[in-house]
Design an enzyme around this catalytic site. Structure first.
Site, PDB file in Angstrom:
ATOM      1  CD  GLU A 223     -11.927   1.374   0.726  1.00  0.00           C
ATOM      2  OE1 GLU A 223     -12.372   0.345   1.271  1.00  0.00           O
ATOM      3  OE2 GLU A 223     -10.731   1.729   0.807  1.00  0.00           O
TER       4      GLU A 223
ATOM      5  CE  LYS B 146     -10.564   2.835   4.942  1.00  0.00           C
ATOM      6  NZ  LYS B 146      -9.173   2.730   4.413  1.00  0.00           N
TER       7      LYS B 146
ATOM      8  CD  GLU C 194      -2.895  -0.447   2.609  1.00  0.00           C
ATOM      9  OE1 GLU C 194      -2.842   0.701   3.113  1.00  0.00           O
ATOM     10  OE2 GLU C 194      -3.568  -1.364   3.095  1.00  0.00           O
TER      11      GLU C 194
ATOM     12  CD  GLU D 173      -8.037   6.471   6.828  1.00  0.00           C
ATOM     13  OE1 GLU D 173      -8.297   5.435   6.187  1.00  0.00           O
ATOM     14  OE2 GLU D 173      -6.896   6.750   7.226  1.00  0.00           O
TER      15      GLU D 173
END
Length: 467
Positions: A317, A320, A263, A326
């Site tokens: 996303e 999250k 990542e 985030e």
């Protein structure tokens, strides 16, 4: 005329080969969202890019099946909650493989199984002690299915498994993890799997939000940081973090284990009190990271190759928790539009699109400042009036990215006049020509500009792309 055509065809073939062979560029597919596109749509999106690998945090059968016959390498994973069962019962590992691998392989190109995610940081000593047996049973299950040589087994670590990483040569695993790491690494050496790590220059910048740190984190011109242990000058945080991991591996005697970046990424949006998130910074980090990987320069401790790198993340996303950043790491929105153009589209390899110009200054850029248009021709030269110190930083940065700076060294065709501005002009232009001829490749913290006037002189030729 015929020679020119042959040269153009040669360059075209090289570009096509580059676009089709970037096996080191991957992306993470997080599923913390309630509006994700169907797997078949995602498969088509990936095929329109130069992304060659996809990492899942689980083993969603619809996604794995949707990627069948695309040639895209797939990393699947077990949850941390699966580790106790995998460790205690080889049959559970066999069942996991029977359910998540065998129905889809080889049409779906599964290449790696990650057992758990950042387990060592869980603080659960029982879980940590079960990680290696779980990986061993997974490997035995693959071997029993005659897949041991095709699908590897690893686990993913946070950079926090290192007790020190600055300077990179001092990289060392935390003493409380060293025995566990030795066992894991011996298993991985025996089975040829990579150490998977999550380096995030974004978080490094948040802990040290100075302009010079931002430039260092975004692969932008900077004065560099000298490793006091070996004298190597690092020009970006990504290389420094990866080499710290390399040093930690070497210190334990595992010089032959490859590193995989599981990542890394940069958010394009965040809360008002968050330092670093912006479209400009996200485009600069991911775009320059991709250019760095494509250059095959490698890192100072691992030159001449690019580590497999999975960018976080494919989509936003929206479910999250945590700060707004985030939910804003996606390269793409879930409606398939680009959050920004990081240069991953296959077409951008040959004919770049026109994204807004990233802001890479050492002082904030006015939000109303116009963005220069992208071009695929001309030369990149310094703006007038730029101090020699900044030009020297540009020169050091460009020559540190793998371009051929021998013409501006003593005896070279472009050494005279022996001035910083002349040498910087040559290096900055060569960097621009090599790394895509995008407008942001001729930014250099807003100290460079594009010109249609050929700056070549005497026997010194400044390369230029064809119009």
């Amino acid at each position: 005329m015929a020679f020119s055509i042959l040269v153009c065809l040669s360059l075209l073939l090289q570009a096509l080969c580059l676009a089709s062979s970037q096996s080191f560029i991957g992306v993470n597919y997080g599923q913390g969202a309630d509006n994700l596109p169907p797997p078949s749509v995602t498969a088509k999106l990936l095929q329109s890019t130069t992304i060659q690998k996809l990492r899942l945090y689980g083993a969603d059968p619809a996604i794995i099946k949707g990627l069948a016959n695309t040639g895209i390498g797939i990393v699947i994973g077990t949850s941390n909650g699966d580790i106790p069962s995998l460790a205690s019962d080889p049959k559970f590992a066999a069942q996991w493989i029977n359910y998540n691998v065998l129905p889809y392989y080889p049409a779906s190109k599964i290449i790696l199984i990650t057992v758990g995610n950042e387990v060592l940081l869980s603080g659960d000593q029982n879980l940590i002690s079960q990680l290696l047996p779980a990986m061993q049973n997974m490997q035995k299950g693959l071997a029993a299915a005659s897949l041991g040589g095709n699908i590897k087994v690893s686990t993913v670590h946070s950079m926090a498994v290192l007790c020190q990483s600055d300077p990179p040569s001092s990289g060392l695993f935390n003493a409380s993890f060293q025995d566990t790491m030795r066992g894991l690494l011996k298993f991985q050496r025996d089975n040829g799997s990579p150490l998977a790590i999550n380096p995030y220059p974004f978080f490094a910048y948040q802990s040290d939000p100075r302009p010079e740190t931002l430039a260092f984190c975004l692969f932008q011109p900077n004065s560099g940081r000298v490793d006091s242990g070996n004298g190597i000058k690092y020009m970006n945080m990504f290389d420094a973090q990866v080499d710290a991991v390399r040093s930690a591996l070497n210190a334990l005697g595992f010089k032959d284990i490859e590193i995989m970046v599981a990542e890394t990424g940069w958010p394009y949006n965040g809360d008002s009190n968050e330092v670093g998130p912006s479209v400009e910074n996200a485009r600069a980090y991911n775009g320059n990271l991709i250019a760095h990987l494509r250059s095959m320069v490698g890192t100072p401790l691992m030159p001449g190759k690019s580590v497999d790198t999975y960018i976080f993340a494919l989509y936003d996303e929206d479910l999250k928790p945590g700060p707004a950043s985030e939910r804003a790491f996606g390269l793409f929105k879930t409606d398939l539009s680009m959050a920004y153009d990081a240069g991953l589209s296959k077409g951008s390899q040959l004919t770049p699109s026109t994204p807004s110009t990233p802001s890479t200054p050492s002082t904030p850029k006015s939000p109303t400042a116009p963005s220069p248009k992208q071009t695929a021709s001309g030369w990149c030269v310094p703006k007038s009036g730029i101090p020699d110190a900044q030009l020297q930083a540009n020169l050091d940065y460009a020559c540190g990215q793998g371009i051929d700076c021998t013409p501006i060294q003593p005896g070279g065709a472009c050494f005279e006049p022996n001035t910083v501005v002349s040498h910087a002009a040559y290096a900055m232009n060569l960097y621009y020509q090599k790394f895509g001829k995008n407008s942001w490749n001729c930014d250099f913290s807003q100290t460079a500009t594009l010109t249609s006037q050929n700056p070549s002189y005497g026997g010194c030729t400044f390369p230029a792309g064809s119009t």
